[in-house]
Design a protein around this motif. Structure first.
Motif, short mmCIF file in Angstrom:
data_model
loop_
_atom_site.label_atom_id
_atom_site.label_comp_id
_atom_site.label_asym_id
_atom_site.label_seq_id
_atom_site.Cartn_x
_atom_site.Cartn_y
_atom_site.Cartn_z
N VAL A 62 -20.70 34.15 15.16
CA VAL A 62 -21.92 33.70 14.48
C VAL A 62 -23.12 33.79 15.42
CG1 VAL A 62 -21.78 31.20 14.91
CG2 VAL A 62 -22.85 32.03 12.83
N GLY A 63 -22.90 33.60 16.71
CA GLY A 63 -23.98 33.78 17.68
C GLY A 63 -24.45 35.23 17.75
N ALA A 64 -23.50 36.15 17.74
CA ALA A 64 -23.87 37.57 17.77
C ALA A 64 -24.59 37.96 16.48
CB ALA A 64 -22.62 38.43 17.96
N ARG A 65 -24.09 37.48 15.35
CA ARG A 65 -24.76 37.80 14.08
C ARG A 65 -26.13 37.16 13.99
NH1 ARG A 65 -21.99 35.72 9.89
NH2 ARG A 65 -20.40 34.71 11.12
N ARG A 66 -26.31 35.99 14.60
CA ARG A 66 -27.64 35.36 14.63
C ARG A 66 -28.60 36.19 15.46
NH1 ARG A 66 -31.62 34.07 12.62
NH2 ARG A 66 -33.08 32.79 13.74
N LEU A 67 -28.14 36.69 16.59
CA LEU A 67 -28.98 37.56 17.41
C LEU A 67 -29.32 38.85 16.66
CD1 LEU A 67 -27.36 37.03 20.91
CD2 LEU A 67 -29.64 36.31 20.19
N HIS A 68 -28.37 39.37 15.89
CA HIS A 68 -28.64 40.55 15.08
C HIS A 68 -29.74 40.26 14.07
CE1 HIS A 68 -24.32 42.32 15.74
NE2 HIS A 68 -25.08 42.40 16.83
N ASP A 69 -29.79 39.04 13.59
CA ASP A 69 -30.76 38.67 12.56
C ASP A 69 -32.19 38.74 13.08
OD1 ASP A 69 -31.37 37.78 9.93
OD2 ASP A 69 -31.71 35.77 10.71
N ILE A 70 -32.38 38.55 14.38
CA ILE A 70 -33.73 38.65 14.94
C ILE A 70 -33.94 40.00 15.62
CG2 ILE A 70 -34.02 36.17 15.20
CD1 ILE A 70 -33.50 36.58 18.22
N GLY A 74 -25.97 41.65 20.27
CA GLY A 74 -25.05 40.54 20.49
C GLY A 74 -24.69 40.35 21.96
N TRP A 75 -24.92 41.37 22.76
CA TRP A 75 -24.63 41.29 24.19
C TRP A 75 -25.53 40.27 24.90
CZ3 TRP A 75 -20.26 42.92 26.06
CH2 TRP A 75 -19.59 43.94 25.43
N PHE A 76 -26.63 39.87 24.25
CA PHE A 76 -27.48 38.84 24.84
C PHE A 76 -26.76 37.50 24.97
CE2 PHE A 76 -31.05 41.66 23.92
CZ PHE A 76 -31.86 41.43 25.02
N LEU A 77 -25.62 37.34 24.29
CA LEU A 77 -24.83 36.12 24.45
C LEU A 77 -24.37 35.93 25.88
CD1 LEU A 77 -22.61 36.02 21.25
CD2 LEU A 77 -24.42 34.43 21.88
N LEU A 78 -24.29 37.01 26.63
CA LEU A 78 -23.88 36.92 28.03
C LEU A 78 -24.91 36.17 28.88
CD1 LEU A 78 -22.34 40.45 28.61
CD2 LEU A 78 -21.15 38.28 28.31
N LEU A 79 -26.12 35.98 28.36
CA LEU A 79 -27.11 35.18 29.09
C LEU A 79 -26.65 33.73 29.24
CD1 LEU A 79 -30.48 36.43 27.58
CD2 LEU A 79 -29.55 36.92 29.83
N VAL A 85 -31.26 30.52 32.75
CA VAL A 85 -31.65 31.69 31.97
C VAL A 85 -31.08 31.57 30.56
CG1 VAL A 85 -31.51 34.21 31.83
CG2 VAL A 85 -31.80 33.09 34.03
N ASN A 86 -30.00 30.79 30.41
CA ASN A 86 -29.40 30.63 29.09
C ASN A 86 -30.32 29.89 28.12
OD1 ASN A 86 -29.15 27.99 29.91
ND2 ASN A 86 -26.93 28.02 30.03
N LEU A 87 -31.41 29.32 28.61
CA LEU A 87 -32.40 28.70 27.73
C LEU A 87 -33.08 29.76 26.85
CD1 LEU A 87 -34.00 26.14 30.19
CD2 LEU A 87 -32.32 25.70 28.39
N VAL A 88 -33.06 30.99 27.30
CA VAL A 88 -33.60 32.08 26.49
C VAL A 88 -32.80 32.21 25.20
CG1 VAL A 88 -33.98 34.59 26.45
CG2 VAL A 88 -34.47 33.28 28.51
N LEU A 89 -31.50 31.97 25.26
CA LEU A 89 -30.68 32.02 24.05
C LEU A 89 -31.14 31.00 23.03
CD1 LEU A 89 -26.98 32.53 25.19
CD2 LEU A 89 -28.41 34.05 23.84
#
Length: 110
Positions: A62-70, A74-79, A85-89
């Motif tokens: 669901v996190g990857a699909r949420r990132l796809h929505d914007i 989905g690789w941004f989940l690695l932040l 830096v994870n505050l960017v998520l």
């Protein structure tokens, strides 16, 4: 999307990294996940570990699909691995959905 629909959708699509997830779907599932983990941690640590492992894959999808929505990969989940830096998520997760279709599909219905 309401609470029950969001949780059912995320559990049903637990291996589907493609497509898009609305902001409400992501946050309702996040709330359900936190609730389950709090309750299971009060019961026993082994039950907590089982619940955490069971909700790990649906949470990632669901996190990857949420990132796809914007419009993000989905690789941004690695932040989430990098401290501060994870505050960017969190910033990405609260962004509104793109109203038009993008590389990841049509906008979610809810």
């Amino acid at each position: 999307m309401d609470f029950q629909t969001a949780v059912k959708t995320c559990i049903a699509k637990y291996t589907d990294f493609s497509g898009r997830a609305s902001r409400s779907e992501f946050w309702w599932f996040f709330l359900a996940q936190i609730g389950v983990l709090i309750v299971t941690s009060l019961i026993h640590r082994y039950i907590y570990a089982i619940a955490a492992l069971g909700l790990l894959l649906p949470g990632l999808t669901v996190g990857a699909r949420r990132l796809h929505d914007i419009g993000k990969s989905g690789w941004f989940l690695l932040l989430g691995i990098i401290p501060l830096v994870n505050l960017v998520l969190i910033y990405f997760f609260v962004q509104p959905s793109q109203p038009e279709s993008n590389a990841y599909g049509a906008p979610p219905s809810a």
